[in-house]
Design a protein around this motif. Structure first.
Motif, mmCIF file in Angstrom:
data_model
loop_
_atom_site.group_PDB
_atom_site.id
_atom_site.type_symbol
_atom_site.label_atom_id
_atom_site.label_comp_id
_atom_site.label_asym_id
_atom_site.label_seq_id
_atom_site.Cartn_x
_atom_site.Cartn_y
_atom_site.Cartn_z
ATOM 1 N N VAL A 1 0.838 -1.204 0.000
ATOM 2 C CA VAL A 1 0.000 0.000 0.000
ATOM 3 C C VAL A 1 0.871 1.251 0.000
ATOM 4 O O VAL A 1 0.550 2.247 -0.653
ATOM 5 N N ARG A 2 2.000 1.237 0.749
ATOM 6 C CA ARG A 2 2.840 2.420 0.830
ATOM 7 C C ARG A 2 3.457 2.782 -0.529
ATOM 8 O O ARG A 2 3.796 3.933 -0.774
ATOM 9 N N THR A 3 3.595 1.797 -1.418
ATOM 10 C CA THR A 3 4.154 2.074 -2.739
ATOM 11 C C THR A 3 3.140 2.778 -3.630
ATOM 12 O O THR A 3 3.496 3.690 -4.393
ATOM 13 N N PHE A 4 1.879 2.375 -3.541
ATOM 14 C CA PHE A 4 0.870 2.883 -4.464
ATOM 15 C C PHE A 4 0.134 4.117 -3.956
ATOM 16 O O PHE A 4 -0.429 4.864 -4.766
ATOM 17 N N THR A 5 0.110 4.355 -2.646
ATOM 18 C CA THR A 5 -0.665 5.473 -2.107
ATOM 19 C C THR A 5 -0.225 6.838 -2.633
ATOM 20 O O THR A 5 -1.074 7.652 -3.017
ATOM 21 N N PRO A 6 1.081 7.167 -2.675
ATOM 22 C CA PRO A 6 1.457 8.477 -3.237
ATOM 23 C C PRO A 6 1.091 8.606 -4.714
ATOM 24 O O PRO A 6 0.774 9.703 -5.189
ATOM 25 N N ILE A 7 1.108 7.489 -5.433
ATOM 26 C CA ILE A 7 0.708 7.518 -6.837
ATOM 27 C C ILE A 7 -0.779 7.844 -6.946
ATOM 28 O O ILE A 7 -1.203 8.663 -7.771
ATOM 29 N N ILE A 8 -1.589 7.213 -6.082
ATOM 30 C CA ILE A 8 -3.026 7.478 -6.062
ATOM 31 C C ILE A 8 -3.297 8.925 -5.668
ATOM 32 O O ILE A 8 -4.218 9.567 -6.179
ATOM 33 N N ALA A 9 -2.489 9.458 -4.748
ATOM 34 C CA ALA A 9 -2.646 10.865 -4.349
ATOM 35 C C ALA A 9 -2.438 11.777 -5.547
ATOM 36 O O ALA A 9 -3.150 12.779 -5.718
ATOM 37 N N GLY A 10 -1.473 11.441 -6.391
ATOM 38 C CA GLY A 10 -1.243 12.222 -7.607
ATOM 39 C C GLY A 10 -2.375 12.070 -8.602
ATOM 40 O O GLY A 10 -2.808 13.040 -9.226
ATOM 41 N N VAL A 11 -2.879 10.844 -8.755
ATOM 42 C CA VAL A 11 -3.983 10.584 -9.677
ATOM 43 C C VAL A 11 -5.219 11.372 -9.259
ATOM 44 O O VAL A 11 -5.931 11.937 -10.098
ATOM 45 N N SER A 12 -5.499 11.413 -7.954
ATOM 46 C CA SER A 12 -6.703 12.075 -7.448
ATOM 47 C C SER A 12 -6.580 13.596 -7.423
ATOM 48 O O SER A 12 -7.549 14.294 -7.121
ATOM 49 N N GLY A 13 -5.386 14.123 -7.713
ATOM 50 C CA GLY A 13 -5.195 15.569 -7.730
ATOM 51 C C GLY A 13 -5.137 16.187 -6.351
ATOM 52 O O GLY A 13 -5.554 17.336 -6.156
ATOM 53 N N MET A 14 -4.616 15.451 -5.388
ATOM 54 C CA MET A 14 -4.489 15.970 -4.029
ATOM 55 C C MET A 14 -3.655 17.246 -4.030
ATOM 56 O O MET A 14 -2.655 17.354 -4.745
ATOM 57 N N ARG A 15 -4.080 18.232 -3.235
ATOM 58 C CA ARG A 15 -3.365 19.508 -3.173
ATOM 59 C C ARG A 15 -1.909 19.270 -2.775
ATOM 60 O O ARG A 15 -1.636 18.590 -1.784
ATOM 61 N N TYR A 16 -0.983 19.843 -3.534
ATOM 62 C CA TYR A 16 0.428 19.525 -3.355
ATOM 63 C C TYR A 16 0.939 19.901 -1.965
ATOM 64 O O TYR A 16 1.733 19.172 -1.374
#
Length: 231
Positions: A130-145
């Motif tokens: 999960v720790r590998t994919f979560t930051p990628i998902i954060a980028g996909v979802s457009g999380m505020r930088y």
């Protein structure tokens, strides 16, 4: 020091540290923190082993320096994952399965992110895969930088320094010091427990889904009634 490797020898933390040293450790931490190819790497056991070997003088690196560099590698790894997710966007969810890439890992990380929000970046650090994919998902979802960067730094420090310091602290205990090989094996086992639990959960869900489908699939459709019914 020789330890009994669980699985491939090249995934054994002691082997990795002996072969590649501190720079190899930092590369692995970076890859596992945000690169798709790093989800299978033994991050937790590797950090714990690093702290343990430093405090027992089997690894010639100052503890403070190791902690600083590990945290930096973890933060930069998440940063790379976020930028990758922001670039590839929704196409990540349409990517076909391969030997190294499984769509279920993306879905699992997405559900984790949706459930916990920004703080998932901290919690995910302690969950293999999960720790590998979560930051990628954060980028996909457009999380505020700005929010991403804040939680990325907090999570990177808590995981990178925390697990390493835990290994160093336990390494000072005489029982641990005398039973390093057994402790390393135990750490490897503990680090794969979350993966095993998730595997069993997924297997249980698939069995229940198959059973439910079998129960409903065998029921013939209701015959129409009235004047339109077949005679």
């Amino acid at each position: 020091m020789t330890t009994l490797a669980l699985g491939p020898s090249w995934l054994d933390p002691d082997y990795l540290l002996n072969q590649f040293g501190l720079w190899g450790l930092l590369l692995i931490v970076f890859a596992e923190s945000g690169l798709l190819i790093g989800f299978f790497l033994p991050g937790d056991s590797l950090l714990f082993t690093t702290g343990l070997l430093i405090t027992t003088n089997k690894l010639d690196t100052p503890l403070w320096l190791a902690c600083v560099l590990i945290c930096l590698a973890a933060i930069l790894g998440d940063q790379a994952g976020y930028l990758f997710g922001k670039k590839v966007g929704p196409s990540l969810f349409n990517r076909p399965d391969s030997k190294l890439f499984k769509q279920e890992n993306v879905v699992k990380a997405h559900e984790f992110f949706e459930k916990y929000g920004p703080k998932s970046l901290v919690l995910a650090r302690f969950v293999p895969i999960v720790r590998t994919f979560t930051p990628i998902i954060a980028g996909v979802s457009g999380m505020r930088y700005r929010s991403f960067l804040t939680f990325n730094i907090i999570g990177g420090i808590m995981w990178g320094a925390g697990v390493t310091l835990l290994g160093a602290w336990l390494g000072n205990i005489e029982f641990v010091h005398k039973n390093i090989e057994a402790i390393l094996i135990l750490i490897v086992l503990i680090s794969v427990v979350p993966i095993a639990i998730e595997f069993l959960r997924a297997r249980s869900k698939s069995k229940k889904a198959a059973a439910a489908e079998g129960a409903t699939g065998g029921t013939p459709p209701a015959q129409p009634r009235g004047r339109h019914a077949k005679r």
